[in-house]
Enzyme design. Structure first.
Site, PDB file in Angstrom:
ATOM      1  N   LEU A  76       0.787  -1.172  -0.027  1.00 52.31           N
ATOM      2  CA  LEU A  76      -0.053   0.044   0.058  1.00 52.31           C
ATOM      3  C   LEU A  76       0.754   1.223  -0.112  1.00 52.31           C
ATOM      4  O   LEU A  76       0.556   2.367   0.447  1.00 52.31           O
ATOM      5  CB  LEU A  76      -0.799  -0.090   1.296  1.00 52.31           C
ATOM      6  CG  LEU A  76      -1.810  -1.300   1.443  1.00 52.31           C
ATOM      7  CD1 LEU A  76      -2.491  -1.196   2.720  1.00 52.31           C
ATOM      8  CD2 LEU A  76      -2.573  -1.454   0.247  1.00 52.31           C
TER       9      LEU A  76
ATOM     10  N   ARG B 294       1.323   3.408   3.061  1.00 56.38           N
ATOM     11  CA  ARG B 294       0.290   3.118   4.335  1.00 56.38           C
ATOM     12  C   ARG B 294       0.678   1.557   4.573  1.00 56.38           C
ATOM     13  O   ARG B 294       0.074   1.032   5.600  1.00 56.38           O
ATOM     14  CB  ARG B 294      -1.069   3.009   3.640  1.00 56.38           C
ATOM     15  CG  ARG B 294      -1.343   4.589   3.484  1.00 56.38           C
ATOM     16  CD  ARG B 294      -2.892   4.549   2.689  1.00 56.38           C
ATOM     17  NE  ARG B 294      -2.803   4.172   1.314  1.00 56.38           N
ATOM     18  CZ  ARG B 294      -3.541   3.073   0.946  1.00 56.38           C
ATOM     19  NH1 ARG B 294      -4.300   2.425   1.630  1.00 56.38           N
ATOM     20  NH2 ARG B 294      -3.286   2.898  -0.300  1.00 56.38           N
TER      21      ARG B 294
ATOM     22  N   ASP C  42      10.487  -4.453  -4.518  1.00 55.08           N
ATOM     23  CA  ASP C  42      11.247  -5.483  -4.652  1.00 55.08           C
ATOM     24  C   ASP C  42      11.948  -5.821  -3.276  1.00 55.08           C
ATOM     25  O   ASP C  42      12.142  -7.186  -3.002  1.00 55.08           O
ATOM     26  CB  ASP C  42      12.435  -5.199  -5.743  1.00 55.08           C
ATOM     27  CG  ASP C  42      11.816  -5.161  -7.020  1.00 55.08           C
ATOM     28  OD1 ASP C  42      10.634  -5.752  -7.233  1.00 55.08           O
ATOM     29  OD2 ASP C  42      12.348  -4.738  -7.890  1.00 55.08           O
TER      30      ASP C  42
ATOM     31  N   ALA D 252      14.274   0.888   1.686  1.00 52.12           N
ATOM     32  CA  ALA D 252      14.700   1.120   0.363  1.00 52.12           C
ATOM     33  C   ALA D 252      14.385   2.501  -0.420  1.00 52.12           C
ATOM     34  O   ALA D 252      14.983   2.734  -1.361  1.00 52.12           O
ATOM     35  CB  ALA D 252      14.086   0.079  -0.287  1.00 52.12           C
TER      36      ALA D 252
END
Length: 279
Positions: free
Chosen positions: A213, A216, A240, A270
């Site tokens: 999401l 979120r 990923d 990330a």
């Protein structure tokens, strides 16, 4: 902190998928169709959903084997060396003569949102026999993780081998394309973002579906974990990182909520560096 660092046991993950060279530029805004905008200096980074996920699973503590193809160019050799140095087993990473390593063209705006075009290169040459040749690795793995930047035959072979070896299949159904419902049903779970979930007619309320999401968090089978607040720089590769960390946690025996928590944290982290992989 990964589950391995928190004292969870580690597991074995096989990742079957793509390896790309990412060519990245930043823009003030994404262009409209037919429009030209000026970008920043071009940056070359390593990417590809398969390799991104393999490295994410390795960072999360799993033992990881990469199955894929690179070209017989400098990029392919450099990628092989980089994965090996990171502790990823590259025994089943094949070199394709006369074909370039896959390339992704990535444009990033000031909010970190990206637009990506992929030229598959050697990734398109990954064959079902390449997957079958790695059967021993799948037999010894707790989880096999596959995405859709490779051809249909290779994806189907992953599912077939996983079914015969009893290896848990995690399918990151991205980028979207037609898939047999039987493949979606076999995956535990299917990992998709909200747009992909809508395209496939899937819901995070479904037991075998994990939906990311964005800022979120993520939801899987009705279990939802919120994302931590971070200063996002570039969302390239966040999905990923999520998928790789999820596979690692599941391979280690983590339950749904713990696996989601580890994956959401990895995905958020990330976004704090440029490109799909930390440098």
């Amino acid at each position: 902190m990964s589950l391995a660092e928190e004292g969870f046991p580690t597991g074995a993950v096989v990742v079957v998928g793509s390896l790309n060279v990412d060519l990245v530029t930043s823009v003030a805004r994404h262009p409209s169709p037919g429009e030209t905008v000026l970008g920043s200096d071009l940056v070359r980074l390593r990417g590809g959903k398969g390799a991104n996920q393999a490295l994410a699973a390795r960072r999360a503590g799993a033992g990881v084997t990469m199955v894929g193809r690179v070209g017989d160019d400098g990029d392919g050799e450099a990628y092989r060396s980089a994965l090996a140095e990171a502790g990823v087993d590259v025994t089943f990473l094949q070199t394709t003569p006369g074909v370039p390593t896959g390339t992704a063209l990535i444009v990033v705006d000031p909010t970190g949102e990206n637009a990506i075009v992929v030229a598959a290169g050697a990734n398109a040459r990954l064959e079902a026999d390449d997957v079958r040749s790695a059967r021993a690795a799948l037999e010894g793995a707790d989880v096999v993780l596959v995405q859709l930047e490779i051809g249909d035959e290779a994806v189907r072979a992953v599912a077939e081998v996983a079914a015969t070896t009893g290896t848990r299949l995690v399918l990151n159904a991205s980028p979207v394309r037609d898939l047999p419902r039987s493949l979606l049903a076999q995956a535990d779970p299917v990992v998709v973002n909200e747009h992909e979930a809508q395209a496939f007619g899937l819901s995070g309320a479904d037991d075998g579906v994990c939906v990311t999401l964005g800022g979120r968090g993520a939801t899987w089978g009705g279990t939802t974990v919120p994302a931590p607040r971070v200063a996002a720089v570039d969302t390239t590769g966040a999905g990923d990182a999520f998928a790789g960390a999820l596979a690692s946690a599941l391979a280690a025996g983590a339950g749904r909520e713990d696996a989601l928590r580890a994956a959401v944290a990895a995905g958020a982290e990330a976004t704090t560096w440029s490109g799909a992989q930390p440098v």
